[in-house]
Motif scaffolding. Structure first.
Motif, PDB file in Angstrom:
ATOM      1  N   ARG A  76       0.865  -1.336   0.150  1.00  0.00           N
ATOM      2  CA  ARG A  76       0.055  -0.120   0.082  1.00  0.00           C
ATOM      3  C   ARG A  76       0.975   1.241  -0.031  1.00  0.00           C
ATOM      4  NH1 ARG A  76      -2.436  -2.404   4.403  1.00  0.00           N
ATOM      5  NH2 ARG A  76      -3.977  -3.966   3.729  1.00  0.00           N
ATOM      6  N   TRP A  79       1.774   3.059  -3.004  1.00  0.00           N
ATOM      7  CA  TRP A  79       0.901   4.141  -3.587  1.00  0.00           C
ATOM      8  C   TRP A  79       0.514   5.217  -2.898  1.00  0.00           C
ATOM      9  CZ3 TRP A  79      -0.917   2.635  -8.351  1.00  0.00           C
ATOM     10  CH2 TRP A  79      -0.587   1.086  -8.828  1.00  0.00           C
ATOM     11  N   ILE A  80       0.663   5.081  -1.534  1.00  0.00           N
ATOM     12  CA  ILE A  80       0.406   6.364  -0.732  1.00  0.00           C
ATOM     13  C   ILE A  80       1.475   6.744   0.014  1.00  0.00           C
ATOM     14  CG2 ILE A  80      -2.229   5.964  -0.770  1.00  0.00           C
ATOM     15  CD1 ILE A  80      -1.965   4.582   2.030  1.00  0.00           C
ATOM     16  N   TYR A  90      -6.026  12.520   3.422  1.00  0.00           N
ATOM     17  CA  TYR A  90      -6.175  12.121   2.206  1.00  0.00           C
ATOM     18  C   TYR A  90      -7.809  11.945   2.449  1.00  0.00           C
ATOM     19  CZ  TYR A  90      -1.840  10.071   0.766  1.00  0.00           C
ATOM     20  OH  TYR A  90      -0.638  10.013   0.143  1.00  0.00           O
ATOM     21  N   CYS A 131       2.339  12.315  -8.785  1.00  0.00           N
ATOM     22  CA  CYS A 131       1.865  11.003  -9.371  1.00  0.00           C
ATOM     23  C   CYS A 131       1.422  11.108 -10.752  1.00  0.00           C
ATOM     24  CB  CYS A 131       1.086  10.065  -8.342  1.00  0.00           C
ATOM     25  SG  CYS A 131      -0.219  10.916  -7.920  1.00  0.00           S
ATOM     26  N   GLU A 150      -7.331   9.350  -6.329  1.00  0.00           N
ATOM     27  CA  GLU A 150      -8.080   8.408  -5.633  1.00  0.00           C
ATOM     28  C   GLU A 150      -8.569   7.029  -6.208  1.00  0.00           C
ATOM     29  OE1 GLU A 150     -11.047   9.329  -2.006  1.00  0.00           O
ATOM     30  OE2 GLU A 150     -11.802   9.980  -3.960  1.00  0.00           O
ATOM     31  N   TRP A 153      -5.769   4.816  -6.493  1.00  0.00           N
ATOM     32  CA  TRP A 153      -5.671   4.163  -5.345  1.00  0.00           C
ATOM     33  C   TRP A 153      -6.316   3.110  -4.877  1.00  0.00           C
ATOM     34  CZ3 TRP A 153      -3.369   2.239  -1.411  1.00  0.00           C
ATOM     35  CH2 TRP A 153      -4.098   1.960  -0.288  1.00  0.00           C
ATOM     36  N   ALA A 157      -5.603  -0.445  -4.034  1.00  0.00           N
ATOM     37  CA  ALA A 157      -6.059  -1.150  -2.714  1.00  0.00           C
ATOM     38  C   ALA A 157      -6.941  -2.428  -2.879  1.00  0.00           C
ATOM     39  CB  ALA A 157      -6.885   0.141  -1.912  1.00  0.00           C
ATOM     40  N   ARG A 192       2.943  -2.043  -9.656  1.00  0.00           N
ATOM     41  CA  ARG A 192       2.586  -0.704  -9.983  1.00  0.00           C
ATOM     42  C   ARG A 192       2.713  -0.223 -11.313  1.00  0.00           C
ATOM     43  NH1 ARG A 192       4.432   4.737  -7.039  1.00  0.00           N
ATOM     44  NH2 ARG A 192       2.403   5.622  -7.110  1.00  0.00           N
TER      45      ARG A 192
END
Length: 192
Positions: A76, A79-80, A90, A131, A150, A153, A157, A192
């Protein structure tokens, strides 16, 4: 197979299946007092082996599941940005972006008021979103970038969560350390 079934099979192989004892699925044995000293000794060895190996396997499963959870978190974090405070940022940015996207142009005319109303999304105005590489010119474009990022993401996720839950389910139903090791080794996290 339950612990009681395993103990039953082991007692049968040890010649104690017709002994005047009973056992339950948790591995509790009743009627030990009805056994001869040599039968009690055999019974103790069987219980010690099965209870210990079952406990060891249970602990191994718990450790493996913790490793899966930790690896999912590492995935995770590709990505964040991690951290409880960042998660709150967020979350708030998502709420602000949704409000901006549905806001009328009139709500956005007074730039100072709009930036005060939606401070976290407005922080990206005049910057390039790392990003996506998109230059953010105003609040609406910033909100759209938040929504787009989002969305990416959420897809990542979901894929990570699917792998994590499947691995933990497989570990939970495994019957040996070797099977657990194989499950851990074969986990393929989304790229990714």
């Amino acid at each position: 197979m339950s612990m009681g079934e395993r103990i039953g099979q082991a007692l049968a192989s040890a010649g104690l299946v017709s002994a005047p004892i009973t056992w339950d699925d948790a591995g509790n044995v009743y009627g030990r007092e009805n056994l001869s000293p040599s039968q009690r000794s055999i019974l103790d060895e069987v219980i010690a082996y099965y209870c210990t190996s079952s406990k060891v396997l249970m602990d191994y499963k718990e450790d493996a599941m913790s490793k899966v959870d930790a690896e999912a978190e590492r995935e995770r974090l590709c990505w964040i940005t991690g951290g409880a405070g960042q998660a709150m940022v967020y979350s708030r940015k998502s709420v602000e972006a949704a409000a901006i996207i549905i806001a009328s142009d009139t709500d956005l005319v007074d730039e100072t008021a709009a930036r005060t109303r939606w401070p976290l999304v407005s922080a990206a105005v005049g910057l390039t979103v790392p990003c996506t590489g998109v230059w953010v010119t105003d609040l609406r474009s910033a909100a759209n970038q938040v929504r787009d990022v989002e969305s990416v993401w959420i897809s990542a996720a979901q894929a990570i969560e699917s792998v994590r839950l499947r691995a933990k389910n497989d570990i939970s139903s495994s019957q040996s350390k070797q099977e657990i090791d194989s499950i851990i080794f074969s986990i393929a996290w989304p790229s990714r």
